[in-house]
Design a protein around this motif. Structure first.
Motif, PDB file in Angstrom:
ATOM      1  N   GLY A 160     -15.790 -35.851  18.193  1.00 51.50           N
ATOM      2  CA  GLY A 160     -16.740 -35.076  17.510  1.00 51.50           C
ATOM      3  C   GLY A 160     -16.726 -35.751  15.980  1.00 51.50           C
ATOM      4  O   GLY A 160     -18.170 -35.731  15.476  1.00 51.50           O
ATOM      5  N   GLY A 179     -21.484 -34.099  18.339  1.00 57.30           N
ATOM      6  CA  GLY A 179     -20.178 -33.959  17.384  1.00 57.30           C
ATOM      7  C   GLY A 179     -20.119 -32.666  17.009  1.00 57.30           C
ATOM      8  O   GLY A 179     -19.029 -32.146  17.154  1.00 57.30           O
ATOM      9  N   LEU A 212     -18.505 -30.580  19.930  1.00 64.77           N
ATOM     10  CA  LEU A 212     -17.125 -31.323  20.288  1.00 64.77           C
ATOM     11  C   LEU A 212     -16.161 -30.433  18.997  1.00 64.77           C
ATOM     12  O   LEU A 212     -14.908 -30.191  19.335  1.00 64.77           O
ATOM     13  CB  LEU A 212     -17.014 -32.350  20.258  1.00 64.77           C
ATOM     14  CG  LEU A 212     -17.569 -33.063  21.392  1.00 64.77           C
ATOM     15  CD1 LEU A 212     -17.545 -34.571  21.160  1.00 64.77           C
ATOM     16  CD2 LEU A 212     -16.347 -32.979  22.541  1.00 64.77           C
ATOM     17  N   ARG A 256     -16.247 -26.175  22.476  1.00 62.33           N
ATOM     18  CA  ARG A 256     -15.151 -27.474  22.978  1.00 62.33           C
ATOM     19  C   ARG A 256     -14.295 -26.874  24.036  1.00 62.33           C
ATOM     20  O   ARG A 256     -13.798 -27.964  24.991  1.00 62.33           O
ATOM     21  CB  ARG A 256     -13.963 -27.530  21.749  1.00 62.33           C
ATOM     22  CG  ARG A 256     -13.196 -28.751  21.810  1.00 62.33           C
ATOM     23  CD  ARG A 256     -12.058 -28.843  20.900  1.00 62.33           C
ATOM     24  NE  ARG A 256     -12.547 -28.414  19.497  1.00 62.33           N
ATOM     25  CZ  ARG A 256     -11.737 -27.778  18.746  1.00 62.33           C
ATOM     26  NH1 ARG A 256     -10.470 -27.524  18.996  1.00 62.33           N
ATOM     27  NH2 ARG A 256     -12.144 -27.528  17.503  1.00 62.33           N
TER      28      ARG A 256
END
Length: 130
Positions: A82, A97, A100, A106
């Motif tokens: 990320g 990103g 993440l 996530r």
């Protein structure tokens, strides 16, 4: 199969980034687009650093209790990816990103990553030695 997806990502992501950057520059202007890219890079660095430190503390805590830090390793891989994506200029990579780095989103990527690693272990492609 993996190579095909990787090849498509290498071709499609930069093409999408260029198209979106051109559209954004035309719609809101060049300077606001550049500032947005710089802002996401700076915020990405801060977020990656704070999440990375949190993951390191989590791994240390798990090891202190004699546990394997498997969850923390998966978190670390996601945070690293990320952070790299947020530092890469472009809106598509910034969105990926950000997804993440946010702990709530996530979880999906960690589940997916664990399934891939498990599949590799079952095939004998990767081995875990204790």
């Amino acid at each position: 199969m993996f190579r095909t997806y990787l090849f498509l990502l290498i071709i499609l992501v930069p093409a999408a980034e260029i198209g979106i950057l051109l559209w954004s520059g035309k719609t809101i202007g060049v300077l606001p687009t550049v500032f947005m890219i710089l802002f996401t890079g700076v915020m990405g660095t801060y977020l990656a650093k704070s999440q990375g430190l949190k993951v390191i503390r989590q791994a240390q805590q798990q090891m202190a209790y004699g546990q394997m830090p498997g969850e923390a390793i998966l978190d670390g891989i996601c945070v690293l990816a990320g952070g790299i994506l947020l530092l890469t200029p472009g809106f598509v990579t910034d969105l990926a990103g950000l997804l993440l780095l946010i702990p709530a989103t996530r979880k999906f990527f960690k589940y997916w990553l664990a399934a891939i690693i498990r599949r590799w272990m079952n095939k004998g492609t990767i081995r875990i030695i204790r």
